[in-house]
Each structure stands twice: as C-alpha cells, then as structure tokens.
Design an enzyme around this catalytic site. Sequence first.
Site, PDB file in Angstrom:
ATOM      1  N   ASP A 282       3.605   9.566  -0.816  1.00 27.83           N
ATOM      2  CA  ASP A 282       2.419   8.826  -0.387  1.00 27.83           C
ATOM      3  C   ASP A 282       2.148   7.729  -1.411  1.00 27.83           C
ATOM      4  O   ASP A 282       2.220   7.988  -2.615  1.00 27.83           O
ATOM      5  CB  ASP A 282       1.213   9.798  -0.338  1.00 27.83           C
ATOM      6  CG  ASP A 282       0.185   9.403   0.711  1.00 27.83           C
ATOM      7  OD1 ASP A 282       0.115   8.214   1.060  1.00 27.83           O
ATOM      8  OD2 ASP A 282      -0.558  10.299   1.169  1.00 27.83           O
TER       9      ASP A 282
ATOM     10  N   HIS B 196       0.818  -1.226   0.000  1.00 23.38           N
ATOM     11  CA  HIS B 196       0.000   0.000   0.000  1.00 23.38           C
ATOM     12  C   HIS B 196       0.848   1.270   0.000  1.00 23.38           C
ATOM     13  O   HIS B 196       0.337   2.353  -0.253  1.00 23.38           O
ATOM     14  CB  HIS B 196      -0.934   0.007   1.211  1.00 23.38           C
ATOM     15  CG  HIS B 196      -2.044  -0.996   1.093  1.00 23.38           C
ATOM     16  ND1 HIS B 196      -3.320  -0.650   0.763  1.00 23.38           N
ATOM     17  CD2 HIS B 196      -2.039  -2.345   1.213  1.00 23.38           C
ATOM     18  CE1 HIS B 196      -4.070  -1.736   0.699  1.00 23.38           C
ATOM     19  NE2 HIS B 196      -3.314  -2.780   0.978  1.00 23.38           N
TER      20      HIS B 196
END
Length: 459
Positions: free
Chosen positions: A369, A162
């Site tokens: 991110d 992720h």
Amino acid sequence: MSDKSEIVIVSNRLPVHRVDREGRSGWETSPGGLVSAMTPILRDRPSTWIGWAGATDWSPDPFIHEGIRNYPVPLTADDIANFYEGFSNSTLWPLYHDAIRTPSYHRHWWRPYQEVNERFAAIAAEVAAPNGIVWIHDYHFQLVPAMLRVLRPDLRIGFFLHIPFPPQELFAQMPWRRQVLEGLLGADVVGFQTKMGAQNFSRLCRKYTDAIGARDLDYQGRHVTVQAFPISIDYARYESLARDPAVRQRAEVLRAQLGEGRRIVLGVDRMDYTKGIDIRIKAYGELLRSKRTTLRDTVFVQVAVPSRERVDEYQTLRDDVERLVGGINGSYGELGMTPIHYLHRSLPAEELVGLYLLADVMVVTPFRDGMNLVAKEYVATRIEDDGVLLLSEFTGSAHELKSAMLVNPHDVDGLTNRLYAALTMSPTEQARRMKRLRRTVKENTVYDWANSFFEALAA
Ligand code: GDG
C-alpha cells in the site's frame, strides 16, 4: 477571477461530485484529505482543478465551486475501458503493487493512455498562468509532466505518486518503461510516499534514461528533485469527530448492536486485492478454530467499500471474501450471533469514526500500500490512548508508525499470533504504543504534506 490560474491541479477525479436532491442538482465537495488539504491553498490564489466529472455521457463546462475553478475533462466509455480500467488499473496498479496480481500488458491500452494524458496536458497548458504551478497526481497521468513541459516550458511542474513505485526487477517488465520514466522526468519535483519509492525511481532513471544523479537527477539540462513526501490526514478533524457527542452516541448504539462485552476487531478498506482483506479473515477464522477466541469474546467487523467492479480481478476477490466470511459465519456462528459482520458499502464519515472508537484492534494488512490513511485515521481518533493498530510492514504508513504492532501479511500463522497478541495486550502497553503513534500522526498532517510539496516546487 482571471481566466488563467497560478495553481493548477490535475487528478483523475474532480474534487466535487454531482448530487441530485429534490429534483435539483448541483455540486458538492467530495470528502477526503487531499481535497481538504488543497482547499486553503487554492482559495487564496486563482486556481483550477482539472479532472473527470465521473460520467461518460456528459461533461459540463468549467464552473466555480467554493472559490475553485473546476475544469471537467470528458472521458468516453472507450477511454474508461482502455485508459482507466485497462492501462491504469490492470497494468499499472498490479505492477506497482508488487505484481500480486499478474499485470496485463496490452498494446491497445497504451495508445489510449497516451491520448488521455495528452488531453489533460493540453488543458493544463491552456489554463495555467505564465510561470504558474501545475501539480499532477497519480499513476493515471505519468506522461503529463513531459507533455506539458513541451507545451509550456515556463511552468513549475510537480508530480506526486499516491501508490508505491516498484523496484527495478518488477518495473523492468513494462514494455513502455522508458516512456513512463521520461514522462515523469518532465516534472521539476517527483514525489513519492516513501524513500524506497524515490530510490527505485532514481535507480530506474539512471538505468533506462539519460538522467544522472544519486537521488535528485539531472536530465536534459534541468534539475529534477526526487523526494519522499509521506501523505497524511486532517488530524484535528478526526480528533474532533472522536470527541463529537453525536458520533459517540452513535458508537454506543453500534456497540449495543454488536453485543456488549465483546472485543471488536475492525477492518476498513476499499475492496481491493492489495488490501489483504482475505488474509485477515483467514487469520481470524484460525483464532476461532484453535479456540484462542470465541464468538462471545470477540466480533470482527469488515467494511469493504465497492471499488472497480468492472475489472475481473475485483469480482473474483469479492467472491473469495464473501465465501470466506460465509464459511466462518456458518461454522462458528449461532442464531442471533455471528463472528463476522461484513458490510460491502461505504459508510458516512461519522459512522466510520464511530467504528474506529469501538475497535479494540484495527487490522490493516495490505500486501502492499502506498501509505494507508485508515491506519492514521484510527490513531487520530484514539483520544484515550487505547486500542491496538495491527499494521502490515508493506504499507507506507509502517515507515512512520513504528510503534504499531507490525506484521507480515503473507504469513497466516504469524498474523494469527499477532492478532491474538493484540487482543490480549495490556492497557499499559496499549497506551505506551498509542501515545507515540498519536504524536507521530499529529506531527505530520495532510496540511504539512501539501505545504512541503509546494515549498519544494517553489524552491
Ligand atoms: C490511495 C493509496 C494512499 C474507506 N471506507 C470508507 C471511507 N474510507 C476512506 C478512508 C480513507 C480512504 O477512504 C482510503 O484511503 P487509503 O489510504 O486507506 O487507501 P486508497 O483508497 O487505496 O488510497 C493509498 C492514498 O491513496 C492517499 O495517498 O494512502 O496507499 O492506495 O480516508 O477513511 N470513507 C467513508 N466511508 C467509508 O465506508 N466516508
């Protein structure tokens, strides 16, 4: 239900959490796209979700909740200190996010990381049906694929990361780099948020392991698919929350509290040093200082959800953010009116969407991110095609949301100028960009993401 599962999910936390109401306790499904994306797939077939239940002092027996078997794995206080806060969140997390905080490499965290990975692999091996599918999630469990393959060579094993996967110059720092790569190579499909992550992984495997291949790899006589699967959101859910009369009414109450006529700039993040919360507050302070905006024209709302508070770096960040907010409110606020509203807590989803509806500018400025779902959620709620998304180039989302106003969060002047441009953007330009953004998010939802990963795994 058979005691063996055709599909097994492994993640740090179970998809449920414990709730106590009026003296009675029970389980509730946790909010979040991952859980809702998996649920329809898991309900159709015997399946088990393996994860930590969230407490160190007790661990319940496996139980069924809404058609899915949950298998809690016990973690002790030492496991949390060494495996979770240590290796996962003080070694891997900073290293994988461009080493924007110095990663700590402690040998006494590595063994616990291996041990906890072994524990999860052993349970997955026990519960998976013959030729079943096991999908392992995230950086906490990079050794599980290879451990599981030794125990159960019949399984189809998938792994999805992720967070970003770093380039060679950074990853090479890690003393256990080869072991981590070999751990991941135990999977049949290794998935990343972006093509860049997939490329970094393939390149590193060619350098430090026996794997060969341009993108997909051949390793120990097996084919390993290496691919980007950009995660997304439940678009329809956010769109329908945005139309919900109760949410819209709540938004109007919030608007009145924030001051009619003021333009609203919004940030929503976990309180994490990767998210660039400090830099956007500095940029907003700069706009006030240079009088390009005033207290009466605009208001900044920052929601920062408490996170990993026992890790030192997170404490320091919180102190820094609170000092910045205090400084700006002290300098530019008036009695009864402040430029920045800062909430260090989590809000109910309806309230969050209420804020998305109010935000003229959404600032998403991480230094790095994996994806950033807040950016996609904001877009999904903008049913009138207005509002501006100011988005860091260093998010996975920026690879898809090309019509956002992109920004380099390391550049305070650039960020300040872009924030000003966002606040003064014409409605026509807002609509032109927002229409495209909404189309992009609608075309790849979290359901598409989960289905495409399962398809790759079944191929
Ligand atoms: C990791 C990766 C990747 C936030 N505040 C509240 C609240 N939230 C929800 C948001 C959003 C989620 O939390 C945050 O997701 P992000 O993607 O923005 O960030 P991470 O937590 O760092 O997630 C990231 C993600 O995994 C998925 O793969 O995108 O890159 O770092 O859904 O809405 N929800 C509620 N109240 C809040 O106050 N209810």
